[in-house]
Design a protein around this motif. Structure first.
Motif, PDB file in Angstrom:
ATOM      1  N   GLU A   4       0.160  -1.114   0.204  1.00 22.10           N
ATOM      2  CA  GLU A   4       0.650  -0.336   0.298  1.00 22.10           C
ATOM      3  C   GLU A   4       0.652   1.486  -0.132  1.00 22.10           C
ATOM      4  O   GLU A   4       0.561   2.560  -0.876  1.00 22.10           O
ATOM      5  CB  GLU A   4      -0.776  -0.211   1.476  1.00 22.10           C
ATOM      6  CG  GLU A   4      -1.564   1.275   1.500  1.00 22.10           C
ATOM      7  CD  GLU A   4      -2.992   1.035   2.473  1.00 22.10           C
ATOM      8  OE1 GLU A   4      -2.791   2.075   3.221  1.00 22.10           O
ATOM      9  OE2 GLU A   4      -2.983   0.292   3.242  1.00 22.10           O
ATOM     10  N   VAL A   5       2.226   1.393   0.850  1.00 19.58           N
ATOM     11  CA  VAL A   5       3.030   2.561   0.676  1.00 19.58           C
ATOM     12  C   VAL A   5       3.816   2.341  -0.608  1.00 19.58           C
ATOM     13  O   VAL A   5       3.407   3.637  -0.948  1.00 19.58           O
ATOM     14  CB  VAL A   5       3.850   2.072   1.881  1.00 19.58           C
ATOM     15  CG1 VAL A   5       5.184   3.741   2.070  1.00 19.58           C
ATOM     16  CG2 VAL A   5       2.857   2.505   2.958  1.00 19.58           C
ATOM     17  N   VAL A   6       3.935   1.280  -1.028  1.00 20.60           N
ATOM     18  CA  VAL A   6       4.662   1.869  -2.604  1.00 20.60           C
ATOM     19  C   VAL A   6       3.635   1.654  -3.437  1.00 20.60           C
ATOM     20  O   VAL A   6       3.724   2.954  -4.587  1.00 20.60           O
ATOM     21  CB  VAL A   6       4.937   0.348  -2.774  1.00 20.60           C
ATOM     22  CG1 VAL A   6       6.072   0.150  -4.033  1.00 20.60           C
ATOM     23  CG2 VAL A   6       6.578  -0.410  -2.029  1.00 20.60           C
ATOM     24  N   ALA A   7       2.304   2.024  -3.347  1.00 19.84           N
ATOM     25  CA  ALA A   7       1.699   1.899  -4.475  1.00 19.84           C
ATOM     26  C   ALA A   7       1.476   3.811  -4.704  1.00 19.84           C
ATOM     27  O   ALA A   7       0.960   4.249  -5.298  1.00 19.84           O
ATOM     28  CB  ALA A   7       0.401   1.170  -4.109  1.00 19.84           C
ATOM     29  N   LEU A   8       0.993   3.985  -3.363  1.00 19.83           N
ATOM     30  CA  LEU A   8       0.812   5.692  -2.742  1.00 19.83           C
ATOM     31  C   LEU A   8       1.941   6.115  -3.401  1.00 19.83           C
ATOM     32  O   LEU A   8       2.030   7.645  -3.837  1.00 19.83           O
ATOM     33  CB  LEU A   8       0.498   5.831  -1.115  1.00 19.83           C
ATOM     34  CG  LEU A   8       0.056   7.227  -0.991  1.00 19.83           C
ATOM     35  CD1 LEU A   8      -1.244   8.099  -1.642  1.00 19.83           C
ATOM     36  CD2 LEU A   8      -0.183   7.477   0.856  1.00 19.83           C
ATOM     37  N   MET A   9       2.855   5.673  -2.890  1.00 19.91           N
ATOM     38  CA  MET A   9       4.286   6.316  -3.771  1.00 19.91           C
ATOM     39  C   MET A   9       4.283   6.661  -4.978  1.00 19.91           C
ATOM     40  O   MET A   9       5.029   7.657  -5.354  1.00 19.91           O
ATOM     41  CB  MET A   9       5.676   5.645  -2.738  1.00 19.91           C
ATOM     42  CG  MET A   9       5.308   6.167  -1.582  1.00 19.91           C
ATOM     43  SD  MET A   9       7.494   5.026  -0.841  1.00 19.91           S
ATOM     44  CE  MET A   9       8.406   5.750  -1.562  1.00 19.91           C
ATOM     45  N   GLU A  10       3.911   5.793  -6.234  1.00 20.83           N
ATOM     46  CA  GLU A  10       4.082   5.749  -7.384  1.00 20.83           C
ATOM     47  C   GLU A  10       3.062   6.802  -7.353  1.00 20.83           C
ATOM     48  O   GLU A  10       3.495   7.361  -8.855  1.00 20.83           O
ATOM     49  CB  GLU A  10       3.914   4.845  -7.668  1.00 20.83           C
ATOM     50  CG  GLU A  10       5.735   2.988  -7.620  1.00 20.83           C
ATOM     51  CD  GLU A  10       5.082   1.515  -8.092  1.00 20.83           C
ATOM     52  OE1 GLU A  10       3.949   1.873  -8.044  1.00 20.83           O
ATOM     53  OE2 GLU A  10       5.941   1.578  -8.162  1.00 20.83           O
TER      54      GLU A  10
END
Length: 601
Positions: free
Chosen positions: A464-470
């Protein structure tokens, strides 16, 4: 002394001509001598290593193509470099690095020298010469780069160009600096062998000073006078010689009484003889110097015209001012506050003059700035600078400081401003918020959304964190800035402190393992990486805008800004696609430009 009918400086007339004239630093000079003797000759270097019994744990001077001589002024660094080089048959080319500052300047001064026969082996032509190094031929050249700590600052490419020269040179290069610990020389120190010079002992300097004085007809009969002069001059023989030459114009004898009088009256006390910035700092705020003349106070101001106003600004509220008898009584506290207010007004007026000096290049106003920002402002609050030195509790802020915490705070503020600007540019294809809106509205909410899944779910929340960063075009550096460096207040709790160390490591591995779209690239390395992927003859510049190849400003020094690290991550498949048209942070920047199509904002 006379040279061609013109009076010469004693420091030039009595400069060291041979190795026996050099004072002190015997071990450093021996190392320099061995390095010059064996340069370019592997057999000699191997024999020298056996003789010196090198244990392999410490850096070997013979494995370096350049040495860095560092130490205070007047200890013989330049003289030692030139004498040792000439002793081994080298033709010395000495360049003042304070004048030859940037990359273009270095090339401009060095390229014409490549036509000289003695330099043909040095700048690349050595490849066509017989094997045996630079020493194998008629042209042996040694390059001495003086004052390399003056090459940085606002210059671009100077240090980088010098390092490239060192890597490819086939002739010895000797760099000289006063401060080897200057942050701008960090990369240069990694490519040079350090030789630190120190000041010679007092008796050695006194003996040399007596010889020079006698040869010039200046009689100093009392040895105590010599020792006192050397001590007050900080063992800087060059500085002491200049003072003696000036005093010789008035008299041919120097007694102890003469020395004491000249130090106090005619020669500006300690402003002529060497002193440190720490000794000068409290000069204006201390009542002991209240009767000093305006000229003497300006001399102290020009000791460091940039540092003195900063010191007054930071310590005028921490001083205990002397209150006149007429100001005591019922309104004593009011009168004290009025003095502080008058000092603040003078400091503000000094800033106005300073802006005019640097903005309009009106350098003739420097004395006025000294009077207003330093002399006048300090006169309102003059008293006892050290009266609050042991303050504790609520009065701890009154402890005197050196006056440079302002510079540290300004540097921190500029760094945070740069980080917010990087985040704002990364989000341009999804949000139209400006830098202020990003700092106030987006960053607090993004901080919560980037840390909450890791705290609640551990490694399961990494996706979820990686998706938000992208989604928001953030990289790992932006993630670290949002969660730690851009906290609103000093006492704010670090949310990442609640995340387990294993989860943090897993997040870093997960981010590095994947490929991500790059929407904003920091530094020259990132722009080159994108250019190599084919951007149609364009590079992405520092500001995030597209620039044509060959535009001015692309040749910036790699270490110009300490915090830059090149590209944010691995290069993805291409530029950003269509904007998302939404943002999860409310406020004035809550909605982005849904129709925005961007390559790289």
């Amino acid at each position: 002394g006379q040279v061609g009918g013109i009076r010469s400086l004693w420091v030039d007339k009595h400069a060291p001509r041979s190795r026996k004239d050099l004072m002190g630093n015997g071990q450093q000079i021996n190392q320099l001598d061995a390095w010059m003797r064996c340069f370019g000759d592997e057999e000699k270097q191997s024999a020298e290593r056996k003789t010196s019994k090198a244990d392999g744990k410490k850096p070997d001077i013979h494995s370096f193509k350049s040495v860095l001589l560092s130490g205070p002024p007047g200890v013989g660094k330049s003289s030692a470099a030139k004498i040792i080089a000439e002793q081994h048959g080298y033709s010395v080319v000495q360049l003042n690095a304070s004048d030859v500052r940037n990359k273009a300047g270095l090339r401009e001064h060095i390229t014409p020298l490549t036509t000289n026969q003695s330099l043909s082996a040095w700048c690349g032509a050595a490849a066509s010469q017989p094997t045996g190094g630079v020493g194998a031929g008629a042209g042996k050249t040694c390059l001495i780069m003086d004052e390399v700590d003056g090459m940085s600052g606002g210059d671009r490419g100077g240090t980088t160009e010098l390092i490239e020269m060192i890597k490819h040179t086939k002739a010895p290069i000797i760099c000289i600096a006063n401060d080897a610990y200057c942050p701008k020389l960090k990369s240069l120190c990694n490519n040079t062998f350090p030789l630190k010079f120190g000041k010679p002992i007092k008796t050695m300097v006194a003996k040399r000073i007596k010889e020079i004085a006698q040869s010039e007809g200046f009689n100093i009969p009392n040895p105590v006078v010599l020792e006192k002069l050397v001590e007050e001059g900080g063992n800087d023989i060059r500085h002491i010689i200049n003072i003696l030459q000036m005093w010789r114009m008035d008299s041919d004898v120097l007694s102890y009484a003469d020395l004491d009088r000249k130090m106090k009256d005619g020669h500006k006390e300690k402003s002529v003889l060497q002193t440190s910035l720490f000794d000068v700092a409290d000069y204006f705020l201390d009542r002991k110097h209240a009767k000093a003349s305006l000229g003497e106070k300006l001399d102290m101001f020009f000791y460091d015209a940039d540092a003195m106003p900063l010191h007054i600004h930071e310590n005028y509220l921490k001083n205990r001012p002397d209150i006149l008898p007429s100001e005591t009584g019922k309104y004593a506290e009011f009168n004290c506050m009025r003095r502080f207010a008058d000092a603040a007004d003078a400091i503000a007026e000094g800033d106005v003059v300073g802006n005019c000096i640097r903005g309009k290049q009106q350098w003739a106003l420097m004395p006025l700035q000294g009077v207003v920002s330093t002399v006048q402002s300090a006169s309102f609050v003059r008293g006892s600078p050290g009266s609050w030195a042991n303050s504790t509790g609520a009065d701890a802020w009154r402890r005197p400081t050196m006056g440079f915490t302002f510079l540290g705070k300004m540097s921190t503020a500029n760094k945070k401003k740069r980080l917010v600007g990087d985040i704002e540019r990364s989000m341009r294809d999804i949000s139209s918020a400006n830098r202020t809106e990003v700092a106030c509205d987006y960053i607090p909410l993004l901080r919560a959304r980037l840390t909450a899944p890791l705290i609640a779910e551990g490694q399961n929340g990494i996706g979820e964190v990686v998706a938000l960063m992208e989604e928001y075009g953030l990289d790992k550096e932006s993630h670290d800035a949002i969660t730690k460096e851009l906290l609103l207040s000093k006492g704010s709790e670090d949310p990442m402190g609640q995340v387990d160390a294993k989860v943090k490591a897993a997040l870093t591995r997960a981010w590095n393992a994947g490929s991500h779209k790059i929407k904003f690239v920091r530094g020259k390395a990132g722009a080159d990486a994108l250019a190599s992927k084919g951007t149609g003859g364009f590079n992405i510049g520092r500001s995030g805008e597209m620039e044509k190849e060959g535009d001015e400003g692309g040749d910036e020094e790699e270490d110009e800004e300490e915090g830059e690290k090149g590209a944010a991550s691995a290069v993805g498949k291409g530029g950003a696609g269509k904007g998302k048209g939404k943002a999860s942070g409310g406020g004035s920047g809550g909605k982005g430009s849904g129709a925005t199509k961007g390559k790289a904002a």
